[in-house]
Design a protein around this motif. Structure first.
Motif, PDB file in Angstrom:
ATOM      1  N   VAL A 206      19.611  20.962 -29.862  1.00 32.40           N
ATOM      2  CA  VAL A 206      21.174  20.530 -29.941  1.00 32.40           C
ATOM      3  C   VAL A 206      21.768  21.882 -29.602  1.00 32.40           C
ATOM      4  O   VAL A 206      22.846  21.619 -29.491  1.00 32.40           O
ATOM      5  N   VAL A 207      21.494  22.907 -30.396  1.00 32.57           N
ATOM      6  CA  VAL A 207      22.158  24.037 -30.395  1.00 32.57           C
ATOM      7  C   VAL A 207      22.223  24.608 -28.866  1.00 32.57           C
ATOM      8  O   VAL A 207      23.381  24.921 -28.238  1.00 32.57           O
ATOM      9  N   VAL A 208      21.151  24.691 -28.098  1.00 30.19           N
ATOM     10  CA  VAL A 208      21.336  25.127 -26.643  1.00 30.19           C
ATOM     11  C   VAL A 208      21.913  23.967 -25.756  1.00 30.19           C
ATOM     12  O   VAL A 208      23.079  24.591 -24.976  1.00 30.19           O
ATOM     13  N   SER A 209      21.809  22.795 -25.853  1.00 29.43           N
ATOM     14  CA  SER A 209      22.496  21.866 -25.044  1.00 29.43           C
ATOM     15  C   SER A 209      23.875  21.831 -25.476  1.00 29.43           C
ATOM     16  O   SER A 209      24.736  21.904 -24.323  1.00 29.43           O
ATOM     17  N   SER A 210      24.328  21.799 -26.559  1.00 29.98           N
ATOM     18  CA  SER A 210      25.644  21.847 -27.124  1.00 29.98           C
ATOM     19  C   SER A 210      26.485  23.175 -26.678  1.00 29.98           C
ATOM     20  O   SER A 210      27.408  22.967 -26.265  1.00 29.98           O
ATOM     21  N   GLY A 211      25.594  24.238 -26.799  1.00 33.23           N
ATOM     22  CA  GLY A 211      26.435  25.496 -26.246  1.00 33.23           C
ATOM     23  C   GLY A 211      26.251  25.599 -24.877  1.00 33.23           C
ATOM     24  O   GLY A 211      27.597  26.142 -24.565  1.00 33.23           O
ATOM     25  N   ALA A 212      25.686  25.057 -23.891  1.00 30.10           N
ATOM     26  CA  ALA A 212      25.624  25.014 -22.322  1.00 30.10           C
ATOM     27  C   ALA A 212      27.090  23.944 -22.290  1.00 30.10           C
ATOM     28  O   ALA A 212      27.846  24.277 -21.506  1.00 30.10           O
ATOM     29  N   TYR A 213      27.142  23.024 -22.745  1.00 27.28           N
ATOM     30  CA  TYR A 213      28.432  22.035 -22.653  1.00 27.28           C
ATOM     31  C   TYR A 213      29.789  22.651 -22.942  1.00 27.28           C
ATOM     32  O   TYR A 213      30.717  22.632 -22.357  1.00 27.28           O
ATOM     33  N   VAL A 214      29.788  23.243 -24.233  1.00 26.05           N
ATOM     34  CA  VAL A 214      30.857  23.747 -24.621  1.00 26.05           C
ATOM     35  C   VAL A 214      31.222  25.232 -23.763  1.00 26.05           C
ATOM     36  O   VAL A 214      32.433  25.290 -23.323  1.00 26.05           O
ATOM     37  N   ALA A 215      30.419  25.688 -23.091  1.00 29.00           N
ATOM     38  CA  ALA A 215      30.445  26.795 -21.980  1.00 29.00           C
ATOM     39  C   ALA A 215      31.038  26.104 -20.828  1.00 29.00           C
ATOM     40  O   ALA A 215      32.051  26.754 -20.334  1.00 29.00           O
ATOM     41  N   LEU A 216      30.691  25.167 -20.372  1.00 27.50           N
ATOM     42  CA  LEU A 216      31.251  24.455 -19.461  1.00 27.50           C
ATOM     43  C   LEU A 216      32.708  23.988 -19.304  1.00 27.50           C
ATOM     44  O   LEU A 216      33.434  24.072 -18.759  1.00 27.50           O
ATOM     45  N   MET A 217      32.653  23.322 -20.727  1.00 28.89           N
ATOM     46  CA  MET A 217      34.041  22.789 -20.872  1.00 28.89           C
ATOM     47  C   MET A 217      35.189  23.995 -21.094  1.00 28.89           C
ATOM     48  O   MET A 217      36.276  23.585 -20.524  1.00 28.89           O
ATOM     49  N   VAL A 218      34.750  24.975 -21.715  1.00 31.02           N
ATOM     50  CA  VAL A 218      35.857  26.187 -21.709  1.00 31.02           C
ATOM     51  C   VAL A 218      36.166  26.807 -20.277  1.00 31.02           C
ATOM     52  O   VAL A 218      37.249  27.052 -20.145  1.00 31.02           O
ATOM     53  N   SER A 219      35.064  26.860 -19.517  1.00 26.15           N
ATOM     54  CA  SER A 219      35.295  27.391 -18.394  1.00 26.15           C
ATOM     55  C   SER A 219      36.414  26.276 -17.483  1.00 26.15           C
ATOM     56  O   SER A 219      37.127  26.973 -16.837  1.00 26.15           O
ATOM     57  N   ARG A 220      36.084  25.280 -17.641  1.00 26.83           N
ATOM     58  CA  ARG A 220      36.965  24.371 -17.152  1.00 26.83           C
ATOM     59  C   ARG A 220      38.284  24.187 -17.495  1.00 26.83           C
ATOM     60  O   ARG A 220      39.481  24.278 -16.875  1.00 26.83           O
ATOM     61  N   LEU A 221      38.662  24.278 -18.895  1.00 25.82           N
ATOM     62  CA  LEU A 221      39.886  24.435 -19.413  1.00 25.82           C
ATOM     63  C   LEU A 221      40.636  25.637 -19.103  1.00 25.82           C
ATOM     64  O   LEU A 221      41.817  25.715 -18.936  1.00 25.82           O
ATOM     65  N   LEU A 222      39.911  26.660 -18.742  1.00 27.20           N
ATOM     66  CA  LEU A 222      40.514  28.095 -18.080  1.00 27.20           C
ATOM     67  C   LEU A 222      41.320  27.568 -16.874  1.00 27.20           C
ATOM     68  O   LEU A 222      42.128  28.639 -16.493  1.00 27.20           O
ATOM     69  N   SER A 223      40.694  26.847 -16.156  1.00 24.73           N
ATOM     70  CA  SER A 223      41.426  26.610 -14.878  1.00 24.73           C
ATOM     71  C   SER A 223      42.408  25.346 -14.461  1.00 24.73           C
ATOM     72  O   SER A 223      43.024  25.202 -13.610  1.00 24.73           O
ATOM     73  N   ARG A 224      41.998  24.498 -15.406  1.00 26.48           N
ATOM     74  CA  ARG A 224      42.782  23.196 -15.307  1.00 26.48           C
ATOM     75  C   ARG A 224      43.521  22.556 -16.630  1.00 26.48           C
ATOM     76  O   ARG A 224      42.762  22.800 -17.551  1.00 26.48           O
ATOM     77  N   PRO A 225      44.151  21.682 -16.613  1.00 29.29           N
ATOM     78  CA  PRO A 225      44.596  20.851 -17.820  1.00 29.29           C
ATOM     79  C   PRO A 225      43.713  20.032 -18.154  1.00 29.29           C
ATOM     80  O   PRO A 225      42.732  19.571 -17.544  1.00 29.29           O
ATOM     81  N   ALA A 226      43.503  19.563 -19.567  1.00 25.06           N
ATOM     82  CA  ALA A 226      42.527  18.885 -20.220  1.00 25.06           C
ATOM     83  C   ALA A 226      42.464  17.404 -19.511  1.00 25.06           C
ATOM     84  O   ALA A 226      41.215  16.898 -19.110  1.00 25.06           O
ATOM     85  N   ALA A 227      43.451  16.796 -19.052  1.00 18.90           N
ATOM     86  CA  ALA A 227      43.460  15.401 -18.552  1.00 18.90           C
ATOM     87  C   ALA A 227      42.876  15.429 -17.296  1.00 18.90           C
ATOM     88  O   ALA A 227      42.521  14.274 -16.691  1.00 18.90           O
ATOM     89  N   GLU A 228      42.656  16.832 -16.472  1.00 19.30           N
ATOM     90  CA  GLU A 228      42.161  16.454 -15.172  1.00 19.30           C
ATOM     91  C   GLU A 228      40.734  16.822 -15.251  1.00 19.30           C
ATOM     92  O   GLU A 228      40.062  17.199 -14.135  1.00 19.30           O
ATOM     93  N   ILE A 229      40.199  17.043 -16.604  1.00 24.96           N
ATOM     94  CA  ILE A 229      38.646  17.448 -16.374  1.00 24.96           C
ATOM     95  C   ILE A 229      37.837  16.495 -16.551  1.00 24.96           C
ATOM     96  O   ILE A 229      37.802  15.698 -17.439  1.00 24.96           O
ATOM     97  N   SER A 230      36.542  16.471 -16.032  1.00 27.03           N
ATOM     98  CA  SER A 230      35.593  15.407 -16.223  1.00 27.03           C
ATOM     99  C   SER A 230      34.654  15.943 -17.130  1.00 27.03           C
ATOM    100  O   SER A 230      34.010  16.767 -16.985  1.00 27.03           O
ATOM    101  N   TRP A 231      34.714  15.032 -18.176  1.00 23.44           N
ATOM    102  CA  TRP A 231      33.864  15.499 -19.489  1.00 23.44           C
ATOM    103  C   TRP A 231      32.792  14.405 -19.967  1.00 23.44           C
ATOM    104  O   TRP A 231      31.910  14.844 -20.633  1.00 23.44           O
ATOM    105  N   VAL A 232      33.120  13.139 -19.420  1.00 21.22           N
ATOM    106  CA  VAL A 232      32.192  12.295 -19.942  1.00 21.22           C
ATOM    107  C   VAL A 232      30.921  12.309 -19.325  1.00 21.22           C
ATOM    108  O   VAL A 232      29.684  12.290 -20.345  1.00 21.22           O
TER     109      VAL A 232
END
Length: 165
Positions: A30-56
């Motif tokens: 859980v820690v490893v997979s969730s950490g990877a997900y959070v890192a992915l989402m943060v990197s996407r948030l740095l370049s685009r607005p939240a409404a444009e991010i594919s997260w599902v």
């Protein structure tokens, strides 16, 4: 006649049950997979607005990989423990402990601890929904509190297994 179980000395470590091993495997994945997900989402948030991010899709993959990883890691660690036991690394005559009377109570207490965390997350998601927040924030808040709840549950269970009630 009922055979008596071998008596453990106070200095002898308590053998890990299958349930405890699964908790350790679960918290690791859980820690490893969730950490990877959070890192992915943060990197996407740095370049685009939240409404444009594919997260599902990434979130579903993260949850699926956490479950599959837990199962595989539990199987591998159980096989390794059994091989270690048969290889002479544990006292003769002591088989793998699959479950004991503590497991049900430890499971209940761990679940209660996680529900406290998850209920706060549900309340927060409800507030975000009432405020009309983007589904990105609602979904990720629920994911975050689900992850934190799983970690709290695992830490509670591990603490109870190792230190007692």
């Amino acid at each position: 006649m009922i055979a008596a179980e071998p008596r453990l000395d106070d200095d002898e470590p308590v053998r890990m049950t299958l349930n405890e091993r699964a908790v350790w495997c679960s918290v690791a994945t859980v820690v490893v997979s969730s950490g990877a997900y959070v890192a992915l989402m943060v990197s996407r948030l740095l370049s685009r607005p939240a409404a444009e991010i594919s997260w599902v899709g990434p979130m579903l993959w993260t949850m699926g990989l956490a479950v599959a990883g837990t199962v595989l890691l539990t199987i591998v660690s159980t096989i390794a423990a059994e091989a270690s036991r048969r290889g002479g690394c544990s006292p003769a005559g002591r088989g793998e402990v699959t479950s004991d009377v503590r497991d049900r109570e430890i499971g209940r207490l761990g679940w209660r601890a996680s529900m406290r965390v998850i209920s706060v997350g549900f309340g927060g998601a409800l507030v975000l929904a009432m405020l009309g927040a983007d589904t990105f924030w609602i979904g990720n808040l629920l994911f975050l509190f689900g992850t934190v709840g799983a970690v709290v549950e695992a830490i509670t269970k591990i603490s109870l297994y190792r230190r007692g009630f």
